[in-house]
Design an enzyme around this catalytic site. Structure first.
Site: not given
Ligand code: IPM
Ligand code: MG
Length: 360
Positions: A192, A253, A225, A141, A249
């Site tokens: 990885k 999710d 993975d 990032y 990240d």
């Molecule tokens: C998160 C979001 C952020 C990230 C974005 C909005 C920059 O997806 O906090 O998970 O990628 O960190």
């Molecule tokens: Mg995110």
């Protein structure tokens, strides 16, 4: 002295769900006699529209002085044409990096009332309680060099750099080991290392720390993975996971969805001075913004985390979490967690229900 909380609602559903969290904070202040001052600032697209940048120096300065930051969400199609370094997301990324908020704690806990809302079978997720510790200020990032360049043949090439230095790896690993000590005593480090040198170094250092300082933690390593697969195959095998910025990240999710809805998950981003920013794991959801459909519970639970970690108001945090559980017991559901036989409510009804439970 009163404690300072900075609210940064941002874009999309951010303002709607922050409104609900502030209703809750109001009641909590009275109930627990807390001396808290709240200020508000612009971030993301809202700040771009007003000031031409996704985060102003003024807001950053207030953030630095705050005891805790309650963050909503940023981004939306309106600003998709902005250059990368001026996108709404940059406001968030700049706050993280300028304040050194390197430790991102993303718990994925299933409220038993929501077992039906998970896309996985009930027995796979019942009782799920895992914590993802994501490194938040380094990795790909933020790595330099980055950009898009034109090659000699005229073709363009995009590039980013995946870099971690030893000190960055060690400080996030320390947070994760200590979290594991306080929880189930188990840590899985995700990398990885079969392909990327940077994560081979990651694995080497985490292994070393485990052997030397944390022999009481059961440490294992997993390729990213495989970790993604294991998260949906048998998520309860995990206690604490630690990983870099981008893998974290993605995996968070994925973990969020195990709990029924990403609309339920709070997160904390902490720095070495234990200052913190608290935000839902979900984004700005521009498709439902302004319709009263958003689930405010992740934002409200983020407020609970703020009270717990940055203000050490444990009872107040417990009370909020209990109130959230109460409203789920009452069968109230926003669209994202709706299931048969439950009562569908809108964003502000959900916030009001949490408030009522706190006042009861
Ligand atoms: C998160 C979001 C952020 C990230 C974005 C909005 C920059 O997806 O906090 O998970 O990628 O960190
Ligand atoms: Mg995110």
């Amino acid at each position: 002295m009163s404690k300072q909380i900075l609210c940064l609602p941002g874009d999309g559903i951010g303002p709607e769900i922050i409104t609900e969290a502030l209703k809750v904070l109001d009641v909590i202040k009275q109930k627990f006699n807390l001396d808290i001052e709240i200020s508000e600032g612009l971030v993301g697209g809202a700040s771009l529209d007003a000031h031409g940048v996704p985060l102003t120096d003024e807001v950053l300065a207030v953030a630095r002085k705050s005891d805790g930051i309650l963050f909503g969400a940023v981004g939306g199609p309106k600003w998709d044409d902005q250059p990368m370094m001026n996108r709404p997301e940059r406001g968030l990324l700049k706050l993280r990096s300028e304040m050194g908020l390197f430790a991102n704690l993303r718990p994925a806990m299933l409220f038993p009332q929501l077992a039906e809302a998970s896309s996985l079978k009930h027995e796979l997720v019942a009782g799920l309680d895992i914590l993802i510790v994501r490194e938040l200020t380094g990795g790909i990032y933020f790595g330099e060099p980055r950009g898009v360049r034109t090659l000699e043949n005229g073709e363009r090439e995009g590039y980013n750099s995946y870099v971690y230095r030893e000190s960055e790896i060690k400080r996030i690993a320390k947070v994760a080991f200590e979290a594991a000590q306080k929880r189930g005593g188990q840590l899985t480090s995700v990398d990885k290392s079969n392909v990327l040198e940077v994560t081979a170094l990651w694995r080497e250092l985490v292994t070393e720390m485990g052997a030397k300082d944390y022999s009481d933690v059961e440490l294992s390593h997993m390729y990213v993975d495989n970790a993604a697969m294991q998260l949906v195959r048998a998520p309860k095998q995990f206690d604490v996971l630690v990983t870099g910025n981008m893998f974290g990240d993605i995996l968070s999710d994925c973990a969020a969805m195990l709990t029924g809805s990403i609309g339920m998950l709070p997160s904390a981003s902490l720095n070495e001075a234990n200052q913190g920013m608290y935000e839902p794991v979900h984004g700005s959801a521009p498709d439902i913004a302004g319709e009263g459909k958003a689930n405010p519970l992740a934002q409200i639970l983020s407020l609970a985390m703020l009270l717990r970690y940055s203000l050490a108001e444990i009872e107040a945090a417990d009370a909020i979490e209990k109130a959230v559980s109460d409203v789920l017991d009452q069968g109230l559901r926003t669209g994202d967690i709706a299931s048969e036989g439950c009562t569908l409510v809108n964003t502000s009804d959900m916030g009001d229900a949490v408030v009522r439970s706190l006042q009861a």
